[in-house]
Enzyme design. Structure first.
Site, mmCIF file in Angstrom:
data_model
loop_
_atom_site.group_PDB
_atom_site.id
_atom_site.type_symbol
_atom_site.label_atom_id
_atom_site.label_comp_id
_atom_site.label_asym_id
_atom_site.label_seq_id
_atom_site.Cartn_x
_atom_site.Cartn_y
_atom_site.Cartn_z
ATOM 1 C CG HIS A 198 5.480 3.160 1.097
ATOM 2 N ND1 HIS A 198 5.661 3.978 2.198
ATOM 3 C CD2 HIS A 198 5.935 3.871 0.029
ATOM 4 C CE1 HIS A 198 6.185 5.128 1.808
ATOM 5 N NE2 HIS A 198 6.366 5.085 0.497
ATOM 6 C CG ASP A 239 5.397 3.105 5.359
ATOM 7 O OD1 ASP A 239 5.907 2.114 4.807
ATOM 8 O OD2 ASP A 239 5.156 4.182 4.773
ATOM 9 C CB SER A 295 8.973 6.838 0.134
ATOM 10 O OG SER A 295 7.827 7.638 -0.038
#
Length: 535
Positions: free
Chosen positions: A371, A412, A488
C-alpha cells in the site's frame, strides 16, 4: 769348667723361655707384612668416609667385604706371629681390637652410599652414631661427623631437586593454561580474578624453587634443567612482577569494553595497538620462554584490535558512530544502524518507509508495504504501478526505483529495486524465527514525513490476521511500539539480536497500542510468489 757353666746357664734360660711361650727373636718381617695389609685395607675402607655426590657413585660397587676379610685374616696372622701383641703397630692393634665394630660401621657406610647411588630415600644417617662409635678410637670421629654433615645436606639437596622439578612442572602447566584465550562469556573482571590466583600460585612456586636452590651449597645438579632454573630464579620472580603490570594494563584497557561507555575512534585504535605491542612483550620474558610456551598457545590481542578497527571502519563508512556500552553496541549505535537500514519512500500518491534487505553490484532491494509502493483503487480492487518511487537513503542521497515486485496472492508486501552506488548496511533476518511476547523491539520509519523516527516497545503477541478488506497479512507481530501514517513499510527490529523481525503494516485507529507488523516468517512463506515489473 767356668765356660761349661755359662753354656749350661744359657741353655737353661732358652728352655725357660720356650716353656713360657715367648720367642726370643720375633718374626718382625711377617708382622710388618700383616701391618701393611691392615693399613692398606683400612685406607681403602676409610674412603667410605669420603663424601661423594650421586654422579660419582654411579660406578660404585660393594668392596668392603673384601677389605674386611683381608683385615680379619691379617689380624689372625698377627695373633699367631705376635701372641703377646708386642710387636704389631698401634694402628693394627686398634683395628684388630675393634674389628667387629668397624665392620658394622663400614658395612653401614657402604649401604648408605649404595642407597644414594640408587636414589633410595630411606637413607638413615642417624644409625651411624651407634654403629660407628669405635671410629673414635682410630681418630676418625671428625671424618664421620663431616660425612654425616655433608650427606645430610646432600640428601636435603636431592629432595630439593625433586621439589624444584615439581614446582617447575606446575609452572609450565600454569603458563600453558593461563595463556589460553579468554573463555567465551567470561568477564574480564572474572578472568583477572582467576589470573591473580594463578600468578599468586606462580610466585609461591618460584619462591619455593628459590628456597630449594639455596640448599645447593656447592653441590652439582643432577640435570641441566635444575641448573638453569636455579641460575635464573631471581629473574623469573622479577618477570612475574613485570607480567602483572602488563596484564593489569591490558585488562584495564579492554575492561572499558565491558563496563561503561567507550567510543571506538582513532585514539582508541591507537591505544589498542600500543597495548597489544606491550602485551606481546610478555612472551619475551625469560620465564615464559623457559617454560617452553608454544607459539600456538599465545594470546594474540592484535587480532582483537584488528577486528575492532575493521568494525569501526565499517560503521564509519555508514556514517555511524561505533559506541559500546557494557560490552555491547550502545543504544545510540543500534538505533543509528536501524536507521541506516531504513529508507524514506515517496511515490506520486503516498509517503512511507522501507527496509534494505539485499543488494547487488548495481543497487539495493527494498522491502516495503504494497500500500506504500502501489496505488490501490478500492472501488475496483485494482493495484497500479506508481508513476515514480523516490527513495531517500540514510546519508541523504536519493535514488529512483526502476523495478517493482509484488505478490500475486494479495499480501501487503512489495519489493523495490533502486540503483545506487552508495554504501548502506543490509538488514539481517531469520525467516524461521518467532519472537516472544515481552521481547524489546524498535520501530523505525518516517511518520508524517519525519524522517528516521524511532519508537520503542515490546512484542505483545503473535496473531494470524489472514486477509482483511484490502490486503492479506497472514502471520503478524502485535506490538505496542507507536506506529503512525508514514511508518508503513518500515522495520520492526529485535533490539537484542538487531534482526529485522517484521514490516510495520497496520494500526487499529480506534485504540492505542494495537499495531501490527507482517512477520518475516510470513515473508519467507510468500517470497517466491513475487512478480517483477519495470517502472
Amino acid at each position: 769348667m767356668k765356660n761349661n757353666t755359662l753354656l749350661l746357664l744359657a741353655v737353661g734360660v732358652m728352655l725357660l723361655l720356650s716353656l713360657s711361650g715367648c720367642a726370643l727373636f720375633a718374626d718382625t718381617q711377617g708382622i710388618e707384612t700383616q701391618d701393611a695389609i691392615i693399613s692398606s685395607n683400612m685406607n681403602s675402607a676409610e674412603n667410605l668416609l669420603v663424601f661423594d655426590e650421586q654422579t660419582a657413585l654411579l660406578s660404585m660397587q660393594p668392596t668392603y667385604q673384601g677389605h674386611s676379610a683381608a683385615i680379619g685374616a691379617a689380624c689372625e696372622q698377627l695373633d699367631s706371629l705376635d701372641k703377646d701383641k708386642t710387636y704389631r703397630s698401634k694402628n693394627s692393634a686398634l683395628v684388630c681390637a675393634n674389628k667387629n665394630g668397624l665392620d658394622k660401621c663400614f658395612f653401614q657406610l657402604e649401604t648408605i652410599k649404595l642407597q644414594l647411588k640408587n636414589n633410595d630415600s630411606s637413607v638413615n644417617l642417624d644409625s651411624l652414631d651407634v654403629l660407628c662409635s669405635d671410629l673414635r678410637a682410630l681418630g676418625l670421629q671428625s671424618n664421620l661427623d663431616n660425612f654425616k654433615s655433608k650427606y645430610e645436606n646432600y640428601t636435603s639437596w636431592l629432595k630439593a631437586e625433586d621439589g624444584i622439578l615439581a614446582s617447575w612442572s606446575s609452572l609450565e602447566t600454569l603458563f600453558w593454561n593461563s595463556s589460553s584465550p579468554q573463555p567465551t562469556g567470561t568477564k574480564l573482571s572474572d578472568y583477572y580474578t582467576v589470573y591473580q590466583g594463578q600468578m599468586a600460585g606462580a610466585e609461591t612456586s618460584l619462591q619455593s624453587i628459590k628456597n630449594n636452590c639455596a640448599l645447593k651449597d656447592g653441590f652439582k645438579t643432577t640435570s641441566d634443567k635444575i641448573e638453569k632454573v636455579c641460575n635464573n630464579v631471581d629473574e623469573y620472580i622479577a618477570n612475574i612482577e613485570t607480567a602483572n603490570g602488563i596484564v593489569v594494563d591490558s585488562l584495564n584497557f579492554f575492561g572499558k569494553l565491558e563496563v561503561g561507555s567507550v567510543t571506538i575512534d582513532a585514539t582508541f585504535i591507537h591505544d589498542c595497538n600500543q597495548i597489544t605491542k606491550e602485551y606481546s612483550s610478555l612472551y619475551d620474558l625469560k620465564l615464559l620462554k623457559d617454560t617452553n610456551l608454544n607459539n600456538s598457545n599465545q594470546t594474540d590481542l592484535s587480532s582483537m584490535c584488528g577486528q575492532i578497527e575493521y568494525l569501526s571502519s565499517v560503521y564509519a563508512a555508514y556514517g555511524i558512530p561505533l559506541i559500546l556500552e557494557n560490552g555491547d553496541l550502545s543504544s545510540t549505535t543500534r538505533t543509528e544502524l536501524f536507521k541506516a537500514k531504513t529508507v524514506y519512500i515517496e511515490t506520486d500518491e503516498v509517503l512511507g518507509s522501507g527496509v534494505i534487505i539485499d543488494s547487488d553490484s548495481s543497487g539495493y532491494y527494498i522491502l516495503t508495504n504494497a500500500h506504500v509502493a502501489l496505488t490501490y483503487d478500492p472501488s475496483t480492487g485494482t493495484e497500479y504501478l506508481p508513476i515514480y518511487a523516490r527513495v531517500k537513503f540514510y546519508d541523504g542521497k536519493v535514488g529512483y526505483a526502476t523495478r517493482l515486485a509484488n505478490t500475486l496472492e494479495g499480501y501487503d508486501l512489495a519489493l523495490l529495486y533502486v540503483p545506487s552506488s552508495g554504501n548502506y548496511p543490509i538488514a539481517s533476518f531469520d525467516e524461521t524465527y518467532y519472537p516472544n511476547a515481552g521481547d524489546k523491539v524498535i520501530a523505525v520509519g518516517n511518520p508524517y514525513g519525519f524522517v528516521s523516527s524511532v519508537s520503542e516497545g515490546t512484542v505483545s503477541g503473535l496473531r494470524d490476521l489472514g486477509c482483511l478488506r484490502d490486503y492479506c497479512y497472514g502471520e503478524v507481530i502485535q506490538t505496542d511500539a507507536a506506529l503512525n501514517a508514514g511508518n508503513s513499510g518500515g522495520g520492526l527490529w529485535d533490539y537484542a539480536s538487531q534482526d529485522l523481525i517484521g514490516i510495520n503494516s497496520l494500526s487499529l485507529t480506534q485504540t492505542e497500542g494495537l499495531n501490527f507488523a507482517i512477520s518475516m516468517y510470513q515473508y519467507g512463506k510468500i517470497k517466491d510468489t513475487f512478480k517483477w515489473y519495470d517502472i
